[in-house]
Design a protein around this motif. Sequence first.
Motif, PDB file in Angstrom:
ATOM      1  N   UNK A 106       0.831  -1.207   0.000  1.00 21.32           N
ATOM      2  CA  UNK A 106       0.000   0.000   0.000  1.00 21.32           C
ATOM      3  C   UNK A 106       0.862   1.253   0.000  1.00 21.32           C
ATOM      4  N   UNK A 107       1.937   1.225   0.781  1.00 26.38           N
ATOM      5  CA  UNK A 107       2.849   2.374   0.787  1.00 26.38           C
ATOM      6  C   UNK A 107       3.482   2.570  -0.590  1.00 26.38           C
ATOM      7  N   UNK A 108       3.910   1.463  -1.189  1.00 29.08           N
ATOM      8  CA  UNK A 108       4.550   1.560  -2.507  1.00 29.08           C
ATOM      9  C   UNK A 108       3.577   2.053  -3.565  1.00 29.08           C
ATOM     10  N   UNK A 109       2.290   1.735  -3.391  1.00 30.13           N
ATOM     11  CA  UNK A 109       1.274   2.140  -4.365  1.00 30.13           C
ATOM     12  C   UNK A 109       0.768   3.558  -4.115  1.00 30.13           C
ATOM     13  N   UNK A 110       1.249   4.206  -3.060  1.00 31.70           N
ATOM     14  CA  UNK A 110       0.854   5.583  -2.790  1.00 31.70           C
ATOM     15  C   UNK A 110      -0.469   5.736  -2.076  1.00 31.70           C
ATOM     16  N   UNK A 111      -0.942   4.671  -1.425  1.00 32.93           N
ATOM     17  CA  UNK A 111      -2.206   4.762  -0.688  1.00 32.93           C
ATOM     18  C   UNK A 111      -1.976   5.547   0.601  1.00 32.93           C
ATOM     19  N   UNK A 112      -2.761   6.602   0.800  1.00 33.96           N
ATOM     20  CA  UNK A 112      -2.666   7.408   2.020  1.00 33.96           C
ATOM     21  C   UNK A 112      -3.463   6.732   3.123  1.00 33.96           C
ATOM     22  N   UNK A 113      -2.849   6.605   4.298  1.00 34.19           N
ATOM     23  CA  UNK A 113      -3.554   5.973   5.415  1.00 34.19           C
ATOM     24  C   UNK A 113      -3.806   6.999   6.513  1.00 34.19           C
ATOM     25  N   UNK A 114      -5.057   7.071   6.936  1.00 29.13           N
ATOM     26  CA  UNK A 114      -5.492   8.074   7.906  1.00 29.13           C
ATOM     27  C   UNK A 114      -5.988   7.348   9.145  1.00 29.13           C
ATOM     28  N   UNK A 115      -5.302   7.527  10.254  1.00 29.96           N
ATOM     29  CA  UNK A 115      -5.631   6.813  11.490  1.00 29.96           C
ATOM     30  C   UNK A 115      -6.638   7.609  12.306  1.00 29.96           C
ATOM     31  N   UNK A 116      -7.892   7.492  11.928  1.00 29.70           N
ATOM     32  CA  UNK A 116      -8.958   8.158  12.669  1.00 29.70           C
ATOM     33  C   UNK A 116     -10.276   7.456  12.375  1.00 29.70           C
ATOM     34  N   UNK A 117     -11.218   7.652  13.264  1.00 28.52           N
ATOM     35  CA  UNK A 117     -12.555   7.121  13.026  1.00 28.52           C
ATOM     36  C   UNK A 117     -13.221   7.927  11.922  1.00 28.52           C
ATOM     37  N   UNK A 118     -14.052   7.262  11.149  1.00 29.65           N
ATOM     38  CA  UNK A 118     -14.725   7.925  10.033  1.00 29.65           C
ATOM     39  C   UNK A 118     -16.234   7.850  10.226  1.00 29.65           C
ATOM     40  N   UNK A 119     -16.852   9.001  10.235  1.00 33.20           N
ATOM     41  CA  UNK A 119     -18.307   9.075  10.244  1.00 33.20           C
ATOM     42  C   UNK A 119     -18.757   9.647   8.904  1.00 33.20           C
ATOM     43  N   UNK A 120     -19.959   9.316   8.520  1.00 34.44           N
ATOM     44  CA  UNK A 120     -20.517   9.821   7.270  1.00 34.44           C
ATOM     45  C   UNK A 120     -21.616  10.833   7.552  1.00 34.44           C
ATOM     46  N   UNK A 121     -21.731  11.816   6.678  1.00 41.89           N
ATOM     47  CA  UNK A 121     -22.835  12.772   6.705  1.00 41.89           C
ATOM     48  C   UNK A 121     -23.403  12.876   5.298  1.00 41.89           C
ATOM     49  N   UNK A 122     -24.670  13.195   5.221  1.00 41.91           N
ATOM     50  CA  UNK A 122     -25.303  13.358   3.913  1.00 41.91           C
ATOM     51  C   UNK A 122     -25.177  14.803   3.445  1.00 41.91           C
ATOM     52  N   UNK A 123     -24.946  14.948   2.166  1.00 38.10           N
ATOM     53  CA  UNK A 123     -25.015  16.254   1.503  1.00 38.10           C
ATOM     54  C   UNK A 123     -25.776  16.046   0.209  1.00 38.10           C
ATOM     55  N   UNK A 124     -27.079  16.299   0.269  1.00 38.55           N
ATOM     56  CA  UNK A 124     -27.929  16.034  -0.888  1.00 38.55           C
ATOM     57  C   UNK A 124     -27.993  14.541  -1.158  1.00 38.55           C
ATOM     58  N   UNK A 125     -27.677  14.145  -2.379  1.00 44.52           N
ATOM     59  CA  UNK A 125     -27.742  12.735  -2.745  1.00 44.52           C
ATOM     60  C   UNK A 125     -26.429  12.004  -2.568  1.00 44.52           C
ATOM     61  N   UNK A 126     -25.478  12.631  -1.829  1.00 45.07           N
ATOM     62  CA  UNK A 126     -24.166  12.038  -1.640  1.00 45.07           C
ATOM     63  C   UNK A 126     -23.850  11.928  -0.154  1.00 45.07           C
ATOM     64  N   UNK A 127     -22.763  11.255   0.161  1.00 48.42           N
ATOM     65  CA  UNK A 127     -22.266  11.220   1.530  1.00 48.42           C
ATOM     66  C   UNK A 127     -20.843  11.769   1.537  1.00 48.42           C
ATOM     67  N   UNK A 128     -20.449  12.314   2.687  1.00 50.79           N
ATOM     68  CA  UNK A 128     -19.094  12.832   2.855  1.00 50.79           C
ATOM     69  C   UNK A 128     -18.556  12.346   4.186  1.00 50.79           C
ATOM     70  N   UNK A 129     -17.230  12.323   4.290  1.00 54.43           N
ATOM     71  CA  UNK A 129     -16.549  12.099   5.566  1.00 54.43           C
ATOM     72  C   UNK A 129     -16.064  13.466   6.035  1.00 54.43           C
ATOM     73  N   UNK A 130     -16.651  14.018   7.089  1.00 55.42           N
ATOM     74  CA  UNK A 130     -16.233  15.356   7.534  1.00 55.42           C
ATOM     75  C   UNK A 130     -14.720  15.421   7.760  1.00 55.42           C
ATOM     76  N   UNK A 131     -14.099  16.419   7.162  1.00 52.84           N
ATOM     77  CA  UNK A 131     -12.671  16.623   7.321  1.00 52.84           C
ATOM     78  C   UNK A 131     -11.811  15.868   6.331  1.00 52.84           C
TER      79      UNK A 131
END
Length: 403
Positions: A207-232
């Motif tokens: 994953x590191x070699x492929x450039x995948x960014x890893x974020x060590x935090x909990x992820x919650x979803x919120x709706x924005x219209x017909x989509x979802x987002x991860x705040x922040x």
Amino acid sequence: MTIAIIGAGVVGRAIALALARRGEKVMLVDPASDRSAASWGNAGHIATEQVAPLASPATIRSLPRRLFALGGPLDLPLSQAGAWLPFAPKLLRASTPARFAKGSAALGALLTEAMPAWRRLVDALGTGDLLREDGHLVAWESAASARAGAAHWAAADTGTAHSAQADAADLARLHTLSPHVAGAIRFAGSGQVADLDALAAAFDAALDAAGVERIARAATLSREGGRVVIPGIAADRIVVAAGIGSTAPMAAAGHRVPLIAERGYHVRAAADRWPADLPPVVFEDRSIIVTRYADAVQVAGFVELGRANAPADPRKWERLERHVAQLGLPIAGPYRRWMGARPTLPDYLPAIGRSGRADNLFYAFGHQHLGLTLAPVTGELVADLLTGATPPVDLSPFTLDRF
């Protein structure tokens, strides 16, 4: 375009690597760093033979004799009835002959692709020695149970795997492990991951070699219209692959997911007296599986339905250790103890697909006992969905719309 994957277990990592290898920009979001999830504590068995979902008429008929209180592997703790009581009627509805037949066909199609996908994955990881394709053994402690068990497996749909009576060499090796073995069969077409810690490390490096960014935090979803987002977190598309933790983010998108924690237990000890080249051994009379890893031998079992965050039940570990002693296995303490939660849906099929309630949301979770087995093929299938390719497997049986 950026894709955020919620969940860094074996399924989430397989999806991330498959997407990154197709040139996508990927982020892997997960707060865990202690590898406590079921991905890193399972039996290491690539179970291509397990075509029959556990949601079946046979399972329902056998439930009373499988209860933990009667010596069996299934526990329904009264303290966790709030979790399994609502799940039980859904399991019953999913266990009719018609639904079982459809579930077997769907699961069989996935499992047909499992081992080829594993070969592609270890090739991508550069760790071909992690995959062992030498099958597994199933042993019994009485002539009667050996006859019945062998007959059951001979008549069962085991997909691309098949079984035969263990030969004299296999029986001799089993007898050196336990004098109580009365009969055994050997499966071909199944396999094993040689070491789960090495698998995690290989994923990290790839994953590191492929450039995948890893974020060590909990992820919650919120709706924005017909989509979802991860705040922040800025992501165009989101994949929920958080195992037992998938319920909350999917609920934010409007999905009510009937996921339950199916908790399993294992004990590990030094492997110096267990053959390094022996494939996993299932002692079916006791519903346990023994697996040799690089530096440990592991004994695993139990199906405990409840809450993921409930305290572990020490009686499960004690019974595993008692099984070791009663079988006379060459395993000695001190034992390391582990408990983890398999993410299980009532029909024992995974959820893989695209949300009909949020335009940019995809999901892959609920793999029950088959998370390790199906992780690579799930990664490829989700990558197909996200990149516009046609998946080689019909994914309609795995949609969340079935609930």
